[in-house]
Design a protein around this motif. Structure first.
Motif, PDB file in Angstrom:
ATOM      1  N   LYS A   4      69.014 -18.297  22.003  1.00 45.46           N
ATOM      2  CA  LYS A   4      68.281 -19.310  22.765  1.00 45.46           C
ATOM      3  C   LYS A   4      67.180 -18.692  23.607  1.00 45.46           C
ATOM      4  O   LYS A   4      66.064 -19.229  23.678  1.00 45.46           O
ATOM      5  CB  LYS A   4      69.250 -20.087  23.657  1.00 45.46           C
ATOM      6  N   SER A   5      67.486 -17.559  24.258  1.00 40.83           N
ATOM      7  CA  SER A   5      66.499 -16.994  25.173  1.00 40.83           C
ATOM      8  C   SER A   5      66.739 -15.509  25.408  1.00 40.83           C
ATOM      9  O   SER A   5      67.846 -15.004  25.216  1.00 40.83           O
ATOM     10  CB  SER A   5      66.536 -17.728  26.521  1.00 40.83           C
ATOM     11  N   LEU A   6      65.683 -14.846  25.844  1.00 38.67           N
ATOM     12  CA  LEU A   6      65.739 -13.461  26.303  1.00 38.67           C
ATOM     13  C   LEU A   6      65.205 -13.426  27.730  1.00 38.67           C
ATOM     14  O   LEU A   6      64.068 -13.845  27.987  1.00 38.67           O
ATOM     15  CB  LEU A   6      64.887 -12.555  25.411  1.00 38.67           C
ATOM     16  N   GLN A   7      66.032 -12.964  28.655  1.00 42.15           N
ATOM     17  CA  GLN A   7      65.602 -12.791  30.042  1.00 42.15           C
ATOM     18  C   GLN A   7      65.538 -11.307  30.372  1.00 42.15           C
ATOM     19  O   GLN A   7      66.427 -10.543  29.987  1.00 42.15           O
ATOM     20  CB  GLN A   7      66.575 -13.472  31.006  1.00 42.15           C
ATOM     21  N   ILE A   8      64.493 -10.910  31.084  1.00 41.11           N
ATOM     22  CA  ILE A   8      64.322  -9.511  31.493  1.00 41.11           C
ATOM     23  C   ILE A   8      64.195  -9.448  33.010  1.00 41.11           C
ATOM     24  O   ILE A   8      63.392 -10.183  33.604  1.00 41.11           O
ATOM     25  CB  ILE A   8      63.070  -8.869  30.861  1.00 41.11           C
ATOM     26  N   ARG A   9      64.963  -8.566  33.613  1.00 39.07           N
ATOM     27  CA  ARG A   9      64.845  -8.272  35.040  1.00 39.07           C
ATOM     28  C   ARG A   9      64.285  -6.867  35.212  1.00 39.07           C
ATOM     29  O   ARG A   9      64.762  -5.927  34.552  1.00 39.07           O
ATOM     30  CB  ARG A   9      66.202  -8.320  35.738  1.00 39.07           C
ATOM     31  N   ALA A  10      63.304  -6.746  36.087  1.00 36.65           N
ATOM     32  CA  ALA A  10      62.865  -5.428  36.555  1.00 36.65           C
ATOM     33  C   ALA A  10      63.606  -5.137  37.849  1.00 36.65           C
ATOM     34  O   ALA A  10      63.745  -6.018  38.706  1.00 36.65           O
ATOM     35  CB  ALA A  10      61.360  -5.416  36.793  1.00 36.65           C
ATOM     36  N   ALA A  11      64.101  -3.916  38.004  1.00 39.58           N
ATOM     37  CA  ALA A  11      64.932  -3.594  39.166  1.00 39.58           C
ATOM     38  C   ALA A  11      64.654  -2.182  39.656  1.00 39.58           C
ATOM     39  O   ALA A  11      64.231  -1.314  38.881  1.00 39.58           O
ATOM     40  CB  ALA A  11      66.404  -3.751  38.817  1.00 39.58           C
ATOM     41  N   ARG A  12      64.897  -1.992  40.943  1.00 38.54           N
ATOM     42  CA  ARG A  12      64.795  -0.654  41.530  1.00 38.54           C
ATOM     43  C   ARG A  12      65.950  -0.464  42.494  1.00 38.54           C
ATOM     44  O   ARG A  12      66.168  -1.278  43.393  1.00 38.54           O
ATOM     45  CB  ARG A  12      63.474  -0.467  42.269  1.00 38.54           C
ATOM     46  N   VAL A  36      67.135  -4.952  33.147  1.00 40.82           N
ATOM     47  CA  VAL A  36      68.359  -5.601  32.683  1.00 40.82           C
ATOM     48  C   VAL A  36      67.960  -6.704  31.704  1.00 40.82           C
ATOM     49  O   VAL A  36      67.222  -7.624  32.068  1.00 40.82           O
ATOM     50  CB  VAL A  36      69.190  -6.193  33.834  1.00 40.82           C
ATOM     51  N   TYR A  37      68.394  -6.579  30.474  1.00 40.45           N
ATOM     52  CA  TYR A  37      68.140  -7.556  29.413  1.00 40.45           C
ATOM     53  C   TYR A  37      69.319  -8.516  29.340  1.00 40.45           C
ATOM     54  O   TYR A  37      70.474  -8.091  29.400  1.00 40.45           O
ATOM     55  CB  TYR A  37      68.053  -6.883  28.047  1.00 40.45           C
ATOM     56  N   ALA A  61      59.073  -4.479  31.901  1.00 36.86           N
ATOM     57  CA  ALA A  61      59.683  -5.811  31.818  1.00 36.86           C
ATOM     58  C   ALA A  61      58.782  -6.775  31.066  1.00 36.86           C
ATOM     59  O   ALA A  61      59.246  -7.567  30.236  1.00 36.86           O
ATOM     60  CB  ALA A  61      59.981  -6.337  33.220  1.00 36.86           C
ATOM     61  N   HIS A  62      57.491  -6.731  31.338  1.00 33.66           N
ATOM     62  CA  HIS A  62      56.559  -7.609  30.621  1.00 33.66           C
ATOM     63  C   HIS A  62      56.514  -7.272  29.132  1.00 33.66           C
ATOM     64  O   HIS A  62      56.451  -8.169  28.278  1.00 33.66           O
ATOM     65  CB  HIS A  62      55.168  -7.511  31.240  1.00 33.66           C
ATOM     66  N   LEU A  63      56.551  -5.990  28.801  1.00 33.40           N
ATOM     67  CA  LEU A  63      56.555  -5.592  27.396  1.00 33.40           C
ATOM     68  C   LEU A  63      57.836  -6.074  26.698  1.00 33.40           C
ATOM     69  O   LEU A  63      57.789  -6.602  25.584  1.00 33.40           O
ATOM     70  CB  LEU A  63      56.431  -4.078  27.279  1.00 33.40           C
ATOM     71  N   ALA A  64      58.984  -5.887  27.353  1.00 33.49           N
ATOM     72  CA  ALA A  64      60.250  -6.319  26.755  1.00 33.49           C
ATOM     73  C   ALA A  64      60.292  -7.831  26.594  1.00 33.49           C
ATOM     74  O   ALA A  64      60.762  -8.355  25.569  1.00 33.49           O
ATOM     75  CB  ALA A  64      61.416  -5.836  27.617  1.00 33.49           C
ATOM     76  N   ALA A  65      59.791  -8.554  27.588  1.00 29.93           N
ATOM     77  CA  ALA A  65      59.824 -10.020  27.535  1.00 29.93           C
ATOM     78  C   ALA A  65      58.951 -10.573  26.412  1.00 29.93           C
ATOM     79  O   ALA A  65      59.171 -11.701  25.953  1.00 29.93           O
ATOM     80  CB  ALA A  65      59.382 -10.595  28.875  1.00 29.93           C
ATOM     81  N   LEU A 360      74.994  -5.597  42.527  1.00 27.14           N
ATOM     82  CA  LEU A 360      73.999  -4.526  42.597  1.00 27.14           C
ATOM     83  C   LEU A 360      72.711  -4.949  41.886  1.00 27.14           C
ATOM     84  O   LEU A 360      71.611  -4.723  42.403  1.00 27.14           O
ATOM     85  CB  LEU A 360      74.555  -3.245  41.981  1.00 27.14           C
ATOM     86  N   ILE A 361      72.849  -5.563  40.712  1.00 26.67           N
ATOM     87  CA  ILE A 361      71.666  -5.987  39.947  1.00 26.67           C
ATOM     88  C   ILE A 361      70.841  -6.982  40.743  1.00 26.67           C
ATOM     89  O   ILE A 361      69.608  -6.872  40.831  1.00 26.67           O
ATOM     90  CB  ILE A 361      72.095  -6.579  38.593  1.00 26.67           C
ATOM     91  N   ASP A 362      71.507  -7.975  41.338  1.00 24.26           N
ATOM     92  CA  ASP A 362      70.779  -8.981  42.120  1.00 24.26           C
ATOM     93  C   ASP A 362      70.052  -8.340  43.296  1.00 24.26           C
ATOM     94  O   ASP A 362      68.895  -8.678  43.596  1.00 24.26           O
ATOM     95  CB  ASP A 362      71.750 -10.050  42.634  1.00 24.26           C
ATOM     96  N   ASP A 363      70.705  -7.408  43.968  1.00 24.87           N
ATOM     97  CA  ASP A 363      70.083  -6.736  45.110  1.00 24.87           C
ATOM     98  C   ASP A 363      68.877  -5.885  44.689  1.00 24.87           C
ATOM     99  O   ASP A 363      67.920  -5.719  45.459  1.00 24.87           O
ATOM    100  CB  ASP A 363      71.082  -5.847  45.826  1.00 24.87           C
ATOM    101  N   ALA A 364      68.953  -5.332  43.474  1.00 24.99           N
ATOM    102  CA  ALA A 364      67.908  -4.417  43.007  1.00 24.99           C
ATOM    103  C   ALA A 364      66.746  -5.116  42.309  1.00 24.99           C
ATOM    104  O   ALA A 364      65.683  -4.522  42.124  1.00 24.99           O
ATOM    105  CB  ALA A 364      68.520  -3.388  42.052  1.00 24.99           C
ATOM    106  N   THR A 365      66.921  -6.385  41.931  1.00 22.99           N
ATOM    107  CA  THR A 365      65.923  -7.080  41.125  1.00 22.99           C
ATOM    108  C   THR A 365      64.624  -7.322  41.896  1.00 22.99           C
ATOM    109  O   THR A 365      64.636  -7.820  43.027  1.00 22.99           O
ATOM    110  CB  THR A 365      66.477  -8.421  40.625  1.00 22.99           C
ATOM    111  N   THR A 366      63.502  -6.962  41.263  1.00 15.36           N
ATOM    112  CA  THR A 366      62.191  -7.184  41.862  1.00 15.36           C
ATOM    113  C   THR A 366      61.375  -8.213  41.093  1.00 15.36           C
ATOM    114  O   THR A 366      60.378  -8.739  41.603  1.00 15.36           O
ATOM    115  CB  THR A 366      61.401  -5.873  41.918  1.00 15.36           C
ATOM    116  N   LEU A 367      61.777  -8.517  39.857  1.00 13.87           N
ATOM    117  CA  LEU A 367      61.037  -9.471  39.027  1.00 13.87           C
ATOM    118  C   LEU A 367      61.959  -9.991  37.943  1.00 13.87           C
ATOM    119  O   LEU A 367      62.739  -9.212  37.370  1.00 13.87           O
ATOM    120  CB  LEU A 367      59.811  -8.808  38.382  1.00 13.87           C
ATOM    121  N   VAL A 368      61.904 -11.292  37.658  1.00 15.89           N
ATOM    122  CA  VAL A 368      62.650 -11.898  36.556  1.00 15.89           C
ATOM    123  C   VAL A 368      61.649 -12.615  35.647  1.00 15.89           C
ATOM    124  O   VAL A 368      60.844 -13.419  36.115  1.00 15.89           O
ATOM    125  CB  VAL A 368      63.711 -12.901  37.055  1.00 15.89           C
ATOM    126  N   ILE A 369      61.717 -12.291  34.355  1.00 13.98           N
ATOM    127  CA  ILE A 369      60.828 -12.926  33.375  1.00 13.98           C
ATOM    128  C   ILE A 369      61.673 -13.663  32.346  1.00 13.98           C
ATOM    129  O   ILE A 369      62.580 -13.082  31.755  1.00 13.98           O
ATOM    130  CB  ILE A 369      59.938 -11.881  32.659  1.00 13.98           C
TER     131      ILE A 369
END
Length: 369
Positions: A4-12, A36-37, A61-65, A360-369
């Motif tokens: 259905k979908s692919l979501q990508i998170r950029a994280a630090r 995080v895919y 993240a943009h490339l993966a998305a 940890l992922i939620d705290d580290a996420t800087t962008l969600v695509i």
């Protein structure tokens, strides 16, 4: 199961990781970056996996998305078709970095393994359920630091220790290797990885000294694409020469390296080689030539756990590799890697066998695509 979908998170990561500056470059922000895919299906299932971030988590993240439309509506079980179709589409336009597709392929395998109610390695086809673990150093400034680290690794029960020497001079590097051998004793397995810094004459000298010190292998002494020089080095040395971890488009790119003995053993991993599908192809090709496929560290522990499942599903791999200090990279998994006294025990829960640490992922996420 249709995608259905692919979501990508950029994280630090908010905290500093020992050696992260060496891995990412001194001018990078503190804290290691990752992706995080998440692949979701029309039937309500989902699978997620960490991904390498390269020079920029946001850029990667943009490339993966960009692969979202490619995946939409495809069947999760068509992993082989998707893998080949990605190669075709990537060649015609995208030319994406080598680390982009691996987590997608891992998610497809995890969705299928979870649906089958099998641990990933059992779903692939198990060869063993315990794997010895070795650790690799960061780059230090002198023999004392390497000796102290090697002794700590040995005391912790790990199966072997690999040096990434400082690389200032061949003489200093070889003195460090000798000091570590003297410290750990004659029987403890040691390896060396100069990270492609040597000329052919230097690599010959390096390898001959490591033979005297009874090192197990010499890894990436020169650039992986330096085929002619690597083949000559392998021909002249008795110590095993290992390489191919950064050559893109496995297994085709490493086929001639195996067939014409450019190296004695090849390297692959689920991050840089194109996922589980590509690693299996490379490992099985190598096995046909009686060559080992030693899995390369993916740095990020969720991906290391996928590597572990692969180690347990192929016969021609000696160890799982982790970076030292292990605890500094131990984030992203609830419960951590299943390792005790230097041996990894495969989890028996379906799929990956461990949950990702979403807090940890939620705290580290800087962008969600």
């Amino acid at each position: 199961m249709k995608i259905k979908s692919l979501q990508i998170r950029a994280a630090r990561l908010g905290r500093e990781v020992a050696g992260a500056g060496q891995l990412q470059g001194a001018k990078r922000p503190r804290g290691i970056e990752f992706l995080v895919y998440t692949i979701a299906t029309e039937c309500g299932r989902s699978a997620s996996m960490f991904g390498f971030a390269g020079a920029s988590a946001i850029g990667s993240a943009h490339l993966a998305a960009s692969l979202g439309p490619f995946l939409a509506g495809r069947d999760v079980h068509d992993r082989e078709w998707l893998w080949h179709d990605f190669r075709v589409q990537d060649r015609f336009w995208s030319l994406l970095p080598i680390y982009i597709y691996g987590p997608i392929d891992a998610c497809l395998w995890l969705l299928a393994a979870e649906a089958a109610q099998l641990p990933l390695y059992k779903y692939i086809g198990a060869c063993r359920d315990h794997v010895p673990v070795y650790v690799s150093s960061m780059f230090h400034q002198g023999a004392e630091a390497y000796v102290a680290e090697a002794l700590a690794v040995q005391a912790a029960g790990y199966a072997a220790y690999k040096l990434h020497p400082p690389g200032k001079s061949v003489d200093e590097d070889l003195d460090i290797h000798a000091a570590v051998r003297q410290a750990v004793g004659a029987r403890y397995p040691l390896m060396s990885d100069p990270v492609a810094r040597l000329t052919l004459p230097q690599a010959l000298r390096y390898g001959r000294r490591l033979e005297e010190l009874d090192y197990l292998w010499l890894e990436e002494p020169m650039a992986d694409e330096n085929i002619t020089a690597l083949r000559e080095l392998t021909r002249q040395l008795d110590i095993a020469v290992v390489g191919t971890e950064v050559i893109a488009k496995h297994p085709y790119s490493v086929a001639d390296c195996i067939a014409t003995q450019v190296v004695d053993a090849v390297r692959a991993d689920v991050s840089w080689s194109g996922g589980i599908t590509a690693v299996l192809k490379t490992a099985h090709l190598a096995e046909a030539f009686n060559v080992n496929c030693e899995l390369h560290s993916t740095i990020l522990h969720p991906l290391e756990l996928v590597n572990l499942h692969l180690c347990a599903a192929i016969q021609n791999c000696s160890y799982l590799e982790l970076l030292w200090p292990v605890e500094d990279f131990a984030f992203g998994l609830k419960g951590g890697l299943p390792i005790a006294a230097g041996v990894a025990t495969l989890p028996d829960a379906p799929g990956l066998g461990r949950e990702l640490d979403w807090d940890l992922i939620d705290d580290a996420t800087t962008l969600v695509i």
